[in-house]
Design a protein around this motif. Structure first.
Motif, PDB file in Angstrom:
ATOM      1  N   GLY A   8       0.830  -1.200   0.046  1.00 40.79           N
ATOM      2  CA  GLY A   8       0.207   0.003   0.045  1.00 40.79           C
ATOM      3  C   GLY A   8       0.917   1.254  -0.133  1.00 40.79           C
ATOM      4  O   GLY A   8       0.161   2.474  -0.244  1.00 40.79           O
ATOM      5  N   SER A  17      -4.164  10.749   1.067  1.00 41.02           N
ATOM      6  CA  SER A  17      -4.501   9.536   1.888  1.00 41.02           C
ATOM      7  C   SER A  17      -3.780   8.460   1.417  1.00 41.02           C
ATOM      8  O   SER A  17      -3.766   8.243   0.324  1.00 41.02           O
ATOM      9  CB  SER A  17      -5.861   9.717   2.085  1.00 41.02           C
ATOM     10  OG  SER A  17      -6.398  10.544   2.635  1.00 41.02           O
ATOM     11  N   ARG A  19      -3.564   3.913   2.386  1.00 42.30           N
ATOM     12  CA  ARG A  19      -4.191   2.815   3.530  1.00 42.30           C
ATOM     13  C   ARG A  19      -3.037   1.937   3.201  1.00 42.30           C
ATOM     14  O   ARG A  19      -3.061   1.256   2.193  1.00 42.30           O
ATOM     15  CB  ARG A  19      -5.353   2.290   3.305  1.00 42.30           C
ATOM     16  CG  ARG A  19      -5.897   1.306   4.296  1.00 42.30           C
ATOM     17  CD  ARG A  19      -7.238   0.956   4.070  1.00 42.30           C
ATOM     18  NE  ARG A  19      -7.335  -0.296   3.454  1.00 42.30           N
ATOM     19  CZ  ARG A  19      -8.292  -1.262   3.277  1.00 42.30           C
ATOM     20  NH1 ARG A  19      -9.164  -1.126   4.165  1.00 42.30           N
ATOM     21  NH2 ARG A  19      -8.416  -2.236   2.669  1.00 42.30           N
ATOM     22  N   SER A  21      -1.578  -2.006   4.167  1.00 37.03           N
ATOM     23  CA  SER A  21      -2.105  -3.449   4.662  1.00 37.03           C
ATOM     24  C   SER A  21      -0.765  -4.246   5.068  1.00 37.03           C
ATOM     25  O   SER A  21       0.145  -3.996   4.490  1.00 37.03           O
ATOM     26  CB  SER A  21      -2.827  -4.160   3.558  1.00 37.03           C
ATOM     27  OG  SER A  21      -3.869  -3.220   3.341  1.00 37.03           O
ATOM     28  N   PHE A  68      -3.974   9.187  11.519  1.00 36.67           N
ATOM     29  CA  PHE A  68      -4.020   7.783  11.303  1.00 36.67           C
ATOM     30  C   PHE A  68      -4.836   7.014  12.130  1.00 36.67           C
ATOM     31  O   PHE A  68      -5.121   7.325  13.324  1.00 36.67           O
ATOM     32  CB  PHE A  68      -2.417   7.492  11.560  1.00 36.67           C
ATOM     33  CG  PHE A  68      -1.511   7.944  10.860  1.00 36.67           C
ATOM     34  CD1 PHE A  68      -1.513   9.111   9.646  1.00 36.67           C
ATOM     35  CD2 PHE A  68      -0.196   7.461  10.781  1.00 36.67           C
ATOM     36  CE1 PHE A  68      -0.762   9.572   8.942  1.00 36.67           C
ATOM     37  CE2 PHE A  68       0.862   7.806  10.145  1.00 36.67           C
ATOM     38  CZ  PHE A  68       0.786   8.950   8.949  1.00 36.67           C
ATOM     39  N   THR A  69      -5.299   5.909  11.616  1.00 41.27           N
ATOM     40  CA  THR A  69      -6.121   4.927  12.416  1.00 41.27           C
ATOM     41  C   THR A  69      -5.578   3.500  12.054  1.00 41.27           C
ATOM     42  O   THR A  69      -5.463   2.989  10.736  1.00 41.27           O
ATOM     43  CB  THR A  69      -7.706   4.999  11.684  1.00 41.27           C
ATOM     44  OG1 THR A  69      -8.068   6.252  12.087  1.00 41.27           O
ATOM     45  CG2 THR A  69      -8.316   4.083  12.533  1.00 41.27           C
ATOM     46  N   TYR A  80      -4.520  -2.869   9.137  1.00 41.77           N
ATOM     47  CA  TYR A  80      -4.350  -2.129   8.388  1.00 41.77           C
ATOM     48  C   TYR A  80      -3.755  -0.595   8.982  1.00 41.77           C
ATOM     49  O   TYR A  80      -3.607  -0.515  10.241  1.00 41.77           O
ATOM     50  CB  TYR A  80      -5.644  -1.545   7.899  1.00 41.77           C
ATOM     51  CG  TYR A  80      -6.394  -2.688   7.169  1.00 41.77           C
ATOM     52  CD1 TYR A  80      -7.231  -3.572   7.792  1.00 41.77           C
ATOM     53  CD2 TYR A  80      -6.067  -3.116   5.697  1.00 41.77           C
ATOM     54  CE1 TYR A  80      -8.003  -4.759   7.189  1.00 41.77           C
ATOM     55  CE2 TYR A  80      -6.659  -3.860   5.132  1.00 41.77           C
ATOM     56  CZ  TYR A  80      -7.724  -5.089   5.774  1.00 41.77           C
ATOM     57  OH  TYR A  80      -8.242  -5.723   5.171  1.00 41.77           O
ATOM     58  N   GLN A  82      -4.756   3.453   8.166  1.00 39.44           N
ATOM     59  CA  GLN A  82      -5.382   4.242   7.196  1.00 39.44           C
ATOM     60  C   GLN A  82      -4.447   5.832   7.628  1.00 39.44           C
ATOM     61  O   GLN A  82      -4.489   6.114   8.732  1.00 39.44           O
ATOM     62  CB  GLN A  82      -6.783   4.605   7.674  1.00 39.44           C
ATOM     63  CG  GLN A  82      -7.481   5.636   7.086  1.00 39.44           C
ATOM     64  CD  GLN A  82      -7.552   5.442   5.312  1.00 39.44           C
ATOM     65  OE1 GLN A  82      -7.788   4.340   4.811  1.00 39.44           O
ATOM     66  NE2 GLN A  82      -7.202   6.516   4.615  1.00 39.44           N
ATOM     67  N   ASN A  84      -4.294   9.772   6.824  1.00 40.24           N
ATOM     68  CA  ASN A  84      -5.020  10.963   6.390  1.00 40.24           C
ATOM     69  C   ASN A  84      -4.323  12.129   6.516  1.00 40.24           C
ATOM     70  O   ASN A  84      -3.385  12.061   7.321  1.00 40.24           O
ATOM     71  CB  ASN A  84      -6.444  11.087   6.952  1.00 40.24           C
ATOM     72  CG  ASN A  84      -7.397   9.881   6.159  1.00 40.24           C
ATOM     73  OD1 ASN A  84      -7.268   9.112   5.547  1.00 40.24           O
ATOM     74  ND2 ASN A  84      -8.172   9.536   7.407  1.00 40.24           N
TER      75      ASN A  84
END
Length: 129
Positions: A8, A17, A19, A21, A68-69, A80, A82, A84
């Motif tokens: 990713g 953004s 994501r 993985s 970030f998440t 993951y 994520q 942003n």
């Protein structure tokens, strides 16, 4: 033997953004923590986000909080991240890891608390201004 494969990573402009993985195989219950870490050229590897494998609260480095998440899909054995509102200072090689620790989130401050870590090969994230 745990095997981790990240994907990713890419080059994006600031504000964009991505994501990431991390596909895990051979997962061991002896590694109850999972996390994302990063290393920029000339700098030490640092913790970005961690999450307990069995459930519980995620934790983040101050530099990425709110942007970030971290999450995981146990059915897919995938972790993951994520990301942003990316900034140029987020540019780094990003690694996922499984490890043991008294508190998973402690690895954000000190990678030395990680016992029996397994690392992926990394995926490059480059953010241009």
């Amino acid at each position: 033997q745990v095997q981790l494969v990240e994907s990713g990573g890419s080059s994006v402009q600031a504000g964009g953004s991505l994501r990431l993985s991390c596909a895990a195989s051979g997962y061991s219950v002896r590694s109850p923590c999972m996390g994302w870490f990063r290393q920029a050229p000339g700098k030490e590897r640092e913790g970005v986000a961690t999450i307990p494998s069995s459930g519980g609260d995620a934790a983040y480095a101050d530099s990425v909080k709110g942007r970030f998440t971290i999450s995981r899909d146990n059915a897919k054995n995938t972790l993951y991240l994520q990301m942003n509102s990316l900034k140029p200072e987020d540019t780094a090689m990003y690694y996922c890891a499984t490890y043991r620790a008294l508190r998973c989130m402690s690895a954000i401050q000190a990678l030395g608390v990680m016992a029996s870590p397994s690392w992926g090969q990394g995926t490059q994230v480059t953010v241009s201004s």
